[in-house]
Design an enzyme around this catalytic site. Structure first.
Site, mmCIF file in Angstrom:
data_model
loop_
_atom_site.group_PDB
_atom_site.id
_atom_site.type_symbol
_atom_site.label_atom_id
_atom_site.label_comp_id
_atom_site.label_asym_id
_atom_site.label_seq_id
_atom_site.Cartn_x
_atom_site.Cartn_y
_atom_site.Cartn_z
ATOM 1 C CB ILE A 195 80.005 -30.775 -6.694
ATOM 2 C CG1 ILE A 195 80.757 -31.069 -5.392
ATOM 3 C CG2 ILE A 195 80.167 -31.946 -7.669
ATOM 4 C CD1 ILE A 195 80.153 -32.201 -4.574
ATOM 5 C CB SER A 280 75.792 -30.897 -7.947
ATOM 6 O OG SER A 280 76.520 -30.189 -6.970
ATOM 7 C CG ASP A 323 81.974 -33.847 4.724
ATOM 8 O OD1 ASP A 323 82.502 -32.797 5.149
ATOM 9 O OD2 ASP A 323 82.001 -34.184 3.526
ATOM 10 C CG HIS A 455 104.030 -2.754 -7.900
ATOM 11 N ND1 HIS A 455 102.712 -2.669 -8.304
ATOM 12 C CD2 HIS A 455 104.774 -2.248 -8.918
ATOM 13 C CE1 HIS A 455 102.662 -2.117 -9.509
ATOM 14 N NE2 HIS A 455 103.909 -1.848 -9.899
#
Length: 476
Positions: A195, A280, A323, A455
């Site tokens: 962050i 942060s 989280d 390519h």
């Protein structure tokens, strides 16, 4: 009157939560999702931190600021002349808000499409009993619902620096960093994590004098050391002032800005005066208002919900993802856990391989990696081979005008199995996907070296790095 009953109730509508709800509904479960994020008008804004104040808005600002930098410093190389270049910060922020709303609305549409019942409010445990759990929804209209299975996906919050609470005016979390109304002359960033670097890059491109203060002695300690050193060199050349090994002693938030007192790596006292300060220093699991004690839901010393390898909590039929549990705080990790849990509830074998979760830092150049770093392999005593290929030898990178960085392969010395791939350079976030697939299928570096790549393309650097493991690059 009896409460509304659901097979699955998901608390939290971020990447882990809304994806879990959609997958559960696809599997035939009567599913609800509770989320309390609000937009500027007080309406629902599902998507969690990622959509509202994280991944999505930061990428919008990164794109705008990169366009501005290209116009000011690189367009002339293409024969494009500009005069009186300026940045309308308010319009840039408005575009960012539009992108966020499009994502919010997209999630609401997906709920409707998949027949997920959405509740706008904060979900909390009331009690366990009967066939499952009673959940209270606190919002404009308070109500109670019941669930046989509960998936907690309440995400995380920014960690504040002790003695320097966020006011989102001068001392900023990721939220405030995304809505600074004008380019600050001097910007401080405490912490050189994802962050901090991304937001520092945004405002540096727009003209801010940016200083990054990092407590650790090494830059980007989680990144492969060779890649991290290259990143530090490039960011310093761009104008980011990076100081490592600092110790913050005091932060004073005043009317005219913020003053940071700290000790530098040499042990000398220093002071940094800035207009705005972005803090942060990591994130903490969010269980605010969840009321885990009501049902005996176990948390660890960090405040994270304790789960096993399959995201099961200590309670029957209560799961947690993203989280708010162990593991990396990454939106895509949360999504994979959400899908896996929904499938496990259905009796299937949901799977998340933590060894092949990609990491990305969306700076310029981008940094992306999957698997182990060279320092991790050395610490484990594992014999390996390494191969690198620079973008300066890649034809497409030359045509783009962005030849910074390299691709690095790490492979087992005996079996040639790919153990890690690390990229710093243009579109690293997209290029890393090939290596994630390769590692999921236990591919060798030789496998990638033998695959035909278009390519000219940036992906040829991946092929060449794989060839470099056997010391047979063709273009360098």
């Amino acid at each position: 009157m009896s409460n509304k009953q659901f097979d699955v109730v998901v608390i939290g509508g971020g990447p882990g939560g809304y994806i879990a709800a959609i997958r559960a509904a696809q599997l035939g479960f009567n599913t609800a999702c509770i989320d309390d994020w609000k937009n500027g008008k007080g309406g629902p804004a599902p998507g969690g931190t990622c959509t509202n104040v994280g991944c999505i808005p930061s990428k919008a600002l990164l794109q705008s600021s990169e366009h501005f930098e290209h116009a000011g410093h690189h367009f002339a190389d293409h024969g494009i002349s500009l005069s009186n270049l300026s940045m309308d910060v308010a319009k840039m922020l408005g575009r960012k808000d539009t992108v966020v709303k499009q994502n919010n609305d997209g999630i609401l549409y997906l709920f409707k499409k998949n027949k997920v019942t959405f509740f706008h409010g904060r979900g909390s445990f009331v009690k366990a009993g009967g066939a499952g759990y009673e959940i209270k929804v606190s919002g404009a209209n308070e109500e109670a619902i019941e669930a046989r299975h509960v998936i907690v996906a309440t995400g995380s919050n920014a960690r504040a620096l002790p003695g320097a609470p966020f006011d989102e005016e001068n001392v900023l979390s990721n939220d405030g960093a995304l809505r600074i109304p004008e380019v600050p002359k001097k910007l401080g960033v405490i912490g050189s994590g994802v962050i901090g670097l991304e937001m520092g890059s945004v405002w540096r491109r727009l003209g801010a004098d940016v200083t990054v203060l990092e407590a650790l002695p090494a830059f980007l300690g989680a990144v492969d050391e060779q890649i991290a050193k290259e990143a530090q060199k490039v960011f310093t050349k761009q104008g980011l002032k990076i100081q490592l090994g600092v110790k913050i002693s005091e932060v004073k938030n005043g009317k005219k800005g913020v003053s940071v007192s700290y000790t530098d790596a040499k042990g000398e006292a220093q002071t940094l005066d800035v207009d705005k300060l972005i803090v942060s220093i990591g994130r903490v699991p969010n269980t605010t208002g969840l009321n885990p004690d009501a049902v005996g839901l176990k948390l660890d010393e960090r405040g994270a919900i304790v789960v096993d390898d399959e995201c099961r909590t200590n309670l029957p039929n209560v799961w947690a993802v993203g989280d708010v549990v162990r593991g990396p705080m990454l939106a895509h990790k949360a999504e994979e856990e959400g899908v896996a849990v929904a499938e496990r509830i259905a009796g299937q074998h949901g799977h998340v391989n933590f060894n092949t979760i990609p990491w990305v830092i969306y700076t310029s150049p981008e940094i992306a990696w999957v698997g182990q770093t060279e320092q991790q392999l050395k610490a484990a005593g594992r014999a390996y081979k390494a191969g690198t290929f620079p973008f300066m030898a890649n034809g497409r990178a030359r045509a783009l005008g962005d030849t910074t960085g390299m691709v690095k392969f790490l492979a087992d010395a005996k079996t040639d199995e790919i153990l890690g791939v690390h990229i710093i350079g243009p579109y690293a976030s997209e290029l890393i996907a090939e290596s994630v697939v390769a590692m999921e299928f236990k591919a060798s570096a030789e496998d990638i070296a033998r695959i035909c790549h278009a390519h000219p393309s940036l992906s040829e650097a991946t092929k060449e790095a794989a060839l470099a493991v056997d010391k047979r690059t063709l273009n360098f």
